[in-house]
Design an enzyme around this catalytic site. Structure first.
Site, PDB file in Angstrom:
ATOM      1  N   HIS A   8     -57.416 -15.766 -33.613  1.00  0.00           N
ATOM      2  CA  HIS A   8     -58.674 -16.058 -32.876  1.00  0.00           C
ATOM      3  C   HIS A   8     -58.686 -16.996 -31.811  1.00  0.00           C
ATOM      4  O   HIS A   8     -59.709 -17.154 -31.077  1.00  0.00           O
ATOM      5  CB  HIS A   8     -59.808 -16.733 -33.965  1.00  0.00           C
ATOM      6  CG  HIS A   8     -60.134 -15.946 -35.197  1.00  0.00           C
ATOM      7  ND1 HIS A   8     -59.413 -16.031 -36.361  1.00  0.00           N
ATOM      8  CD2 HIS A   8     -60.650 -15.053 -35.607  1.00  0.00           C
ATOM      9  CE1 HIS A   8     -59.638 -15.403 -37.274  1.00  0.00           C
ATOM     10  NE2 HIS A   8     -60.702 -14.663 -36.678  1.00  0.00           N
TER      11      HIS A   8
ATOM     12  N   ASP B 252     -18.108 -30.277 -54.291  1.00  0.00           N
ATOM     13  CA  ASP B 252     -17.090 -29.187 -54.800  1.00  0.00           C
ATOM     14  C   ASP B 252     -15.875 -28.833 -53.757  1.00  0.00           C
ATOM     15  O   ASP B 252     -15.845 -28.101 -53.068  1.00  0.00           O
ATOM     16  CB  ASP B 252     -17.585 -27.970 -55.175  1.00  0.00           C
ATOM     17  CG  ASP B 252     -16.760 -27.275 -56.020  1.00  0.00           C
ATOM     18  OD1 ASP B 252     -15.317 -27.346 -56.156  1.00  0.00           O
ATOM     19  OD2 ASP B 252     -17.363 -26.135 -56.427  1.00  0.00           O
TER      20      ASP B 252
ATOM     21  N   HIS C  16     -13.142 -25.935 -55.586  1.00  0.00           N
ATOM     22  CA  HIS C  16     -13.292 -24.269 -55.581  1.00  0.00           C
ATOM     23  C   HIS C  16     -12.359 -23.979 -54.489  1.00  0.00           C
ATOM     24  O   HIS C  16     -11.966 -22.748 -54.368  1.00  0.00           O
ATOM     25  CB  HIS C  16     -14.575 -23.889 -55.162  1.00  0.00           C
ATOM     26  CG  HIS C  16     -15.124 -23.980 -53.825  1.00  0.00           C
ATOM     27  ND1 HIS C  16     -15.270 -25.244 -53.262  1.00  0.00           N
ATOM     28  CD2 HIS C  16     -15.442 -23.203 -52.955  1.00  0.00           C
ATOM     29  CE1 HIS C  16     -15.895 -25.129 -52.052  1.00  0.00           C
ATOM     30  NE2 HIS C  16     -15.619 -23.606 -51.689  1.00  0.00           N
TER      31      HIS C  16
ATOM     32  N   HIS D 117     -11.101 -19.882 -51.455  1.00  0.00           N
ATOM     33  CA  HIS D 117     -10.629 -19.735 -50.126  1.00  0.00           C
ATOM     34  C   HIS D 117      -9.273 -19.556 -50.158  1.00  0.00           C
ATOM     35  O   HIS D 117      -8.521 -19.823 -48.890  1.00  0.00           O
ATOM     36  CB  HIS D 117     -11.209 -20.919 -49.290  1.00  0.00           C
ATOM     37  CG  HIS D 117     -12.527 -21.208 -49.290  1.00  0.00           C
ATOM     38  ND1 HIS D 117     -13.662 -20.306 -49.131  1.00  0.00           N
ATOM     39  CD2 HIS D 117     -13.218 -22.149 -49.692  1.00  0.00           C
ATOM     40  CE1 HIS D 117     -14.733 -20.613 -49.412  1.00  0.00           C
ATOM     41  NE2 HIS D 117     -14.631 -21.841 -49.636  1.00  0.00           N
TER      42      HIS D 117
ATOM     43  N   ASP E 226     -17.738 -17.681 -50.350  1.00  0.00           N
ATOM     44  CA  ASP E 226     -18.791 -18.358 -50.946  1.00  0.00           C
ATOM     45  C   ASP E 226     -19.762 -17.671 -51.473  1.00  0.00           C
ATOM     46  O   ASP E 226     -20.517 -17.846 -52.369  1.00  0.00           O
ATOM     47  CB  ASP E 226     -19.183 -19.695 -50.184  1.00  0.00           C
ATOM     48  CG  ASP E 226     -18.138 -20.782 -49.907  1.00  0.00           C
ATOM     49  OD1 ASP E 226     -17.383 -21.035 -50.964  1.00  0.00           O
ATOM     50  OD2 ASP E 226     -18.095 -21.270 -48.770  1.00  0.00           O
TER      51      ASP E 226
END
Lengths: 186, 452
Positions: free
Chosen positions: B117, B217, B220, B225, B373
């Site tokens: 508007h 973490d 991992h 990786h 990931d």
């Protein structure tokens, strides 16, 4: 007020290439796509020239006064900004068999169309624009569809394939990427 | 063990039983917290509307009128540089019928005009123009109908905002975590600047998987990786033996923030990053860059490399590359990742290019590290569609009871790099906020944010 940019894009190419060259380059693009879809990534990589720049910029939503800033620049972060060496690193990652995002590999189908060829100043080089639709399905049900334009630089060389690729700029038709990663090549 | 049953506003949702979802003593966590839609709605109110949330880097909006559209959880907001140099953050929602008043990602604006508007707001979010005002809204007090303002503070280049008027000051909120955050933000004179461009992508997973991994973490890394690590091994840069690396993890004493890192064997810090970028940028002198940062930090933080960190709830950095990101929640089962690169202002152009290439080639939607990931989190989330899977508790015991204070010249509560102490800190903060109804918007009766 900014002008709608339709007018500047309606020009036809200055010279349309011969049907023979059109067919030769289209066949090269189909061959290249089949190497990716057949997971012959090392063979595909051999088509990349030593001076390749493989570049996929980010894409943003911009207002009319800043529409020319839609794509990220060469000093910005990009999805891909790759040299021959970094593409080779990506290949070696896949070849470990431990690259979990592609192990087991995605099923892909690269469809290439709307091929427009422009001869460059160097008589052995061409700029080739094409549209692509890339379907990816992996694991059980994950499915991604990518569409966009590729602007390639092709160089005629003595080889079975007949050309090498010295430039690949990929304009993805997404702003926020709708996939969990880009572990495949375009 | 705390047992809390939270009774929600009966009109809005059924009771959510949070007893037993996180038991720090037993070292267990219930995966229902990653998938339950009612718990997610509670998170929006009790976590995201009460915490400081990352908005943008100061250098994203350097000049007056520069704006950056982003989100505070699911709420769209606009961050705008003011003429006095300050930053305002306000809800991207027109006060008339709720349309977005800014529909572009970033740029420079003189005003924000709603395309529905036509109500127009100035760069401070004040309502300044109402079409046909005399006929349509005679007597309207425009000063009462500005865009809803958030509280804004900055820490060393990072702009944060909160809806919580009672939240502590940002510096206090970060607390003793600042010492480890400064390894990233204050490693050189002048601090950091953002590399241009925000990589935005969708991962169908819960936001806590991402926040927790960057908080805590390191574990991992060698599995998830392994492929980019293996691929980059050369004679010049042989493999680093992760079991021989000395590394630590830090759990903030308050607030749920956490970090972990290795101590770089001499000369390996930049070497690792250069091979991951697939080469040295011409003109970049890694020795000089390392010396500059080590001298400025002035203590053992000069040896830190491969540092991961999260600021509770959803902002993370990985300083092995130089990536910072927000995990915007999108329901219990999805996030939007918004990632950008950080680089020292004092860096040479060659160093900035090295950091740019390294970051985009490793930690980005197409990054050789980040690809994997996304794969993990998506699969975990899909498993949680199973009823039995959601009732099966996860083990979060690594390094429990093995913390020490002031260890190895690093201050605070320290663990070995391979631990889940910082994750337990994150979930303890999550549990504390989720169990506390005081100060939530429903308690304040703030659902109708009426004009004052």
């Amino acid at each position: 007020m900014p002008q709608n940019n339709v007018a500047t894009n309606t020009q036809l190419p200055k010279a349309i290439v011969s049907p023979e060259l059109q067919q030769e380059i289209e066949q090269f693009l189909y061959f290249e796509a089949s190497l990716l879809d057949d997971h012959l990534i090392a063979d595909w990589m051999s088509l990349m020239a030593a001076d390749i720049r493989y570049f996929m910029p980010l894409r943003t939503n911009r207002g009319p006064r800043e529409r020319d800033r839609e794509f990220s620049g060469s000093r910005d972060i990009a999805y891909f900004d790759e040299s021959k060496a970094s593409l080779d690193l990506r290949l070696r990652k896949l070849q470990t068999g431990l690259a979990w995002a592609e192990e087991p590999p995605s099923r892909t189908r690269h469809m290439v169309t709307n091929v427009r060829i422009t001869a460059l100043a160097n008589p052995t080089e061409y700029e080739v624009k094409s549209a692509f639709l890339l379907y990816r399905n992996r694991a059980e049900t994950q499915t991604d569809i990518f569409a966009g334009e590729r602007i390639d630089g092709l160089r005629r060389i003595e080889s079975v394939a007949g050309f090498e690729i010295f430039k690949r700029h990929i304009h993805l038709d997404q702003s926020t990427l709708l996939a969990n990663n880009l572990s495949i090549f375009f | 063990m705390m047992t809390v049953i939270i009774r929600r506003n009966e009109k809005r949702s059924p009771n959510v039983d949070l007893s037993d979802v996180f038991d720090e003593q037993a070292g267990t966590i219930s995966p229902v917290i990653y998938s339950d839609p009612d718990i997610y709605q509670m998170e929006l109110e009790r976590i995201f509307s009460r915490s400081w949330l990352f908005i943008a880097h100061e250098t994203h909006i350097p000049k007056a009128g520069d704006y950056f559209s982003t989100y505070m959880a699911e709420d769209p907001v606009i961050a705008v540089r003011q003429k006095d140099g300050g930053v305002r953050v306000f809800l991207n929602q027109c006060r008339h019928r709720g349309m977005k008043i800014c529909r572009t990602d970033s740029g420079n604006a003189k005003a924000f005009t709603c395309t529905y508007h036509g109500w127009a707001y100035d760069i401070g979010g004040n309502l300044v123009q109402v079409p046909l005002e005399e006929q349509s809204f005679p007597g309207l007090d425009k000063s009462k109908w500005g865009a809803r303002q958030a509280r804004v503070e900055s820490y060393k280049g990072l702009i944060f905002a909160t809806w919580n008027e009672e939240a502590p000051a940002l510096a206090e909120y970060l607390g003793d975590f600042r010492y480890y955050l400064d390894t990233v933000l204050d490693a050189s004179e002048g601090g950091t600047e953002a590399i241009g461009g925000i990589v935005k992508w969708i991962i169908p997973c819960n936001w806590k998987f991402a926040a927790e991994q960057f908080c805590s973490d390191m574990y991992h890394g060698t599995m998830s990786h392994t492929s980019p690590i293996t691929a980059a091994i050369t004679e010049e840069f042989p493999a680093l033996d992760p079991t021989a690396l000395s590394g630590f993890q830090f759990r903030a004493s308050n607030g749920g923030h956490g970090t972990g890192f290795f101590e770089a064997p001499a000369g390996t810090s930049w070497g690792f990053r250069i091979v991951q970028a697939a080469g040295l940028v011409e003109g970049f002198d890694p020795e000089a860059a390392h010396s500059r940062q080590a001298a400025h930090l002035g203590d053992k933080r000069g040896t830190i490399f491969s540092q991961h960190l999260s600021i509770f709830p959803n902002f993370s950095v990985f300083n092995g590359a130089s990536t910072a990101r927000v995990w915007h929640p999108r329901g219990p089962n999805e996030i939007e990742v918004w990632a950008f690169g950080l680089v020292d202002k004092a860096a040479s152009d060659a160093e900035k290019e090295q950091v740019r290439l390294m970051t985009l080639r490793t930690f980005s939607a197409a990054g050789t590290w980040e690809q994997d990931d996304g794969e993990n989190w998506v699969e975990v989330q899909r498993v949680l569609r199973g009823h039995e899977a959601r009732q099966t508790k996860f083990n979060i015991q690594m390094g429990a009871g093995a913390t020490r204070n002031e260890g190895a010249d690093f201050p605070g509560t320290i663990s070995n790099a391979y631990a889940e102490e910082a994750a337990r800190g994150l979930y303890a903060q999550w549990f504390k906020l989720m169990s506390d109804e005081e100060g939530t918007s429903s308690k304040r009766g703030a659902y109708v944010h009426a004009a004052e």
